[in-house]
Enzyme design. Structure first.
Site, PDB file in Angstrom:
ATOM      1  CE  LYS A 243      -3.861  -2.127   2.346  1.00 35.17           C
ATOM      2  NZ  LYS A 243      -4.904  -2.069   3.488  1.00 35.17           N
TER       3      LYS A 243
ATOM      4  CE1 TYR B 218      -9.552  -2.935   0.489  1.00 33.29           C
ATOM      5  CE2 TYR B 218      -8.501  -1.128  -0.717  1.00 33.29           C
ATOM      6  CZ  TYR B 218      -8.383  -2.096   0.109  1.00 33.29           C
ATOM      7  OH  TYR B 218      -7.177  -2.506   0.857  1.00 33.29           O
TER       8      TYR B 218
ATOM      9  CG  ASN C  76      -3.631  -2.098   6.749  1.00 34.79           C
ATOM     10  OD1 ASN C  76      -3.565  -1.716   5.882  1.00 34.79           O
ATOM     11  ND2 ASN C  76      -4.748  -2.753   7.450  1.00 34.79           N
TER      12      ASN C  76
ATOM     13  CG  HIS D   6      -5.518  -6.210  -0.036  1.00 31.49           C
ATOM     14  ND1 HIS D   6      -6.586  -6.357   0.427  1.00 31.49           N
ATOM     15  CD2 HIS D   6      -5.548  -7.079  -1.183  1.00 31.49           C
ATOM     16  CE1 HIS D   6      -7.408  -7.196  -0.194  1.00 31.49           C
ATOM     17  NE2 HIS D   6      -6.661  -7.635  -0.948  1.00 31.49           N
TER      18      HIS D   6
ATOM     19  CD  GLU E 125      -8.956  -9.257  -3.471  1.00 26.15           C
ATOM     20  OE1 GLU E 125      -9.915  -8.774  -2.655  1.00 26.15           O
ATOM     21  OE2 GLU E 125      -7.854  -9.415  -3.047  1.00 26.15           O
TER      22      GLU E 125
HETATM   23  P1  ATP Z   1      -6.887  -6.112   3.633  1.00 25.66           P
HETATM   24  O1  ATP Z   1      -8.380  -6.390   3.090  1.00 25.66           O
HETATM   25  O2  ATP Z   1      -6.399  -4.799   3.120  1.00 25.66           O
HETATM   26  O3  ATP Z   1      -6.071  -7.061   3.327  1.00 25.66           O
HETATM   27  P2  ATP Z   1      -7.913  -6.822   6.139  1.00 25.66           P
HETATM   28  O4  ATP Z   1      -8.762  -7.774   5.523  1.00 25.66           O
HETATM   29  O5  ATP Z   1      -7.050  -6.998   7.416  1.00 25.66           O
HETATM   30  O6  ATP Z   1      -7.197  -5.960   5.183  1.00 25.66           O
HETATM   31  P3  ATP Z   1     -10.579  -5.397   6.081  1.00 25.66           P
HETATM   32  O7  ATP Z   1     -11.529  -5.422   7.269  1.00 25.66           O
HETATM   33  O8  ATP Z   1     -10.655  -5.980   4.985  1.00 25.66           O
HETATM   34  O9  ATP Z   1      -9.031  -5.931   6.790  1.00 25.66           O
HETATM   35  O10 ATP Z   1     -10.393  -4.036   5.628  1.00 25.66           O
HETATM   36  C1  ATP Z   1     -10.000  -3.363   4.547  1.00 25.66           C
HETATM   37  C2  ATP Z   1      -8.871  -2.140   4.778  1.00 25.66           C
HETATM   38  O11 ATP Z   1      -9.646  -1.191   5.271  1.00 25.66           O
HETATM   39  C3  ATP Z   1      -8.052  -2.678   6.031  1.00 25.66           C
HETATM   40  O12 ATP Z   1      -6.740  -3.191   5.430  1.00 25.66           O
HETATM   41  C4  ATP Z   1      -7.602  -1.085   6.309  1.00 25.66           C
HETATM   42  O13 ATP Z   1      -6.695  -0.578   5.318  1.00 25.66           O
HETATM   43  C5  ATP Z   1      -9.043  -0.325   6.144  1.00 25.66           C
HETATM   44  N1  ATP Z   1      -9.773  -0.328   7.258  1.00 25.66           N
HETATM   45  C6  ATP Z   1     -10.326  -1.261   8.058  1.00 25.66           C
HETATM   46  N2  ATP Z   1     -10.858  -0.955   9.247  1.00 25.66           N
HETATM   47  C7  ATP Z   1     -10.643   0.397   9.318  1.00 25.66           C
HETATM   48  C8  ATP Z   1     -10.695   1.283  10.349  1.00 25.66           C
HETATM   49  N3  ATP Z   1     -11.494   1.074  11.492  1.00 25.66           N
HETATM   50  N4  ATP Z   1     -10.350   2.535  10.110  1.00 25.66           N
HETATM   51  C9  ATP Z   1      -9.543   3.015   8.977  1.00 25.66           C
HETATM   52  N5  ATP Z   1      -9.563   2.166   8.029  1.00 25.66           N
HETATM   53  C10 ATP Z   1      -9.943   0.768   8.250  1.00 25.66           C
HETATM   54 MG    MG Z   2      -9.789  -7.493   3.648  1.00 30.77          MG
END
Ligand code: ATP
Ligand code: MG
Length: 137
Positions: free
Chosen positions: A9, A49, A112, A115, A126
């Protein structure tokens, strides 16, 4: 063997962490079988997303993903989807296990660093979102 879609990212590409993150994948036995650096538009980030479109952080997330180039990649290996998520660590870096990418590099729950696809069906979708058949060997 299984394949999964990974994204390094903007927070990580900005800090020049691509090589350190790729070393974590390779050390875990994941093979980088396709990789490119691209700049997402906001519209492309929203499409990628779309599953999160009703979440309160959707605007912040999509603007962040379009804020700088990302590195999109296909990782291959035995149980690659689960293995990649293990190497990534928990979504919130405060909860991520020691030694994981998010524990070492992530700046916040939103920014973070990586992804990873969460299931075989989403991995297929994806990968196809970013890569053509010709780019996958
Ligand atoms: P990813 O899908 O990016 O691999 P993940 O599966 O661990 O991560 P998801 O719950 O799918 O997490 O959320 C997708 C992305 O949205 C997260 O990686 C993060 O960048 C963002 N995100 C999730 N929760 C929050 C939050 N509370 N505040 C801000 N951004 C968030
Ligand atoms: Mg996810």
């Amino acid at each position: 063997t299984e394949r999964t879609l990974s994204i390094i990212k903007p927070d990580a590409t900005r800090r020049n962490l691509t090589g350190k993150i790729n070393a974590k994948f390779e050390d875990a036995g994941l093979r980088i079988v396709a990789q490119k650096r691209i700049q997402l538009t906001i519209a492309q980030a929203q499409q990628f997303y779309a599953v999160h479109s009703e979440r309160p952080f959707f605007g912040e997330l999509t603007e962040f993903m379009a804020s700088a180039p990302v590195v999109v990649q296909v990782l291959e290996g035995e149980g690659a989807i689960a293995k990649n998520r293990e190497v990534m660590g928990a979504t919130n870096p405060a909860d991520a296990a020691a030694g994981t990418i998010r524990a070492e590099f992530a700046e916040s729950v939103g920014e973070n660093s990586v992804h990873g696809s969460d299931a075989p069906e989403t991995a297929r979708e994806e990968i196809a979102f970013f890569f053509s058949g010709l780019e996958l060997v």
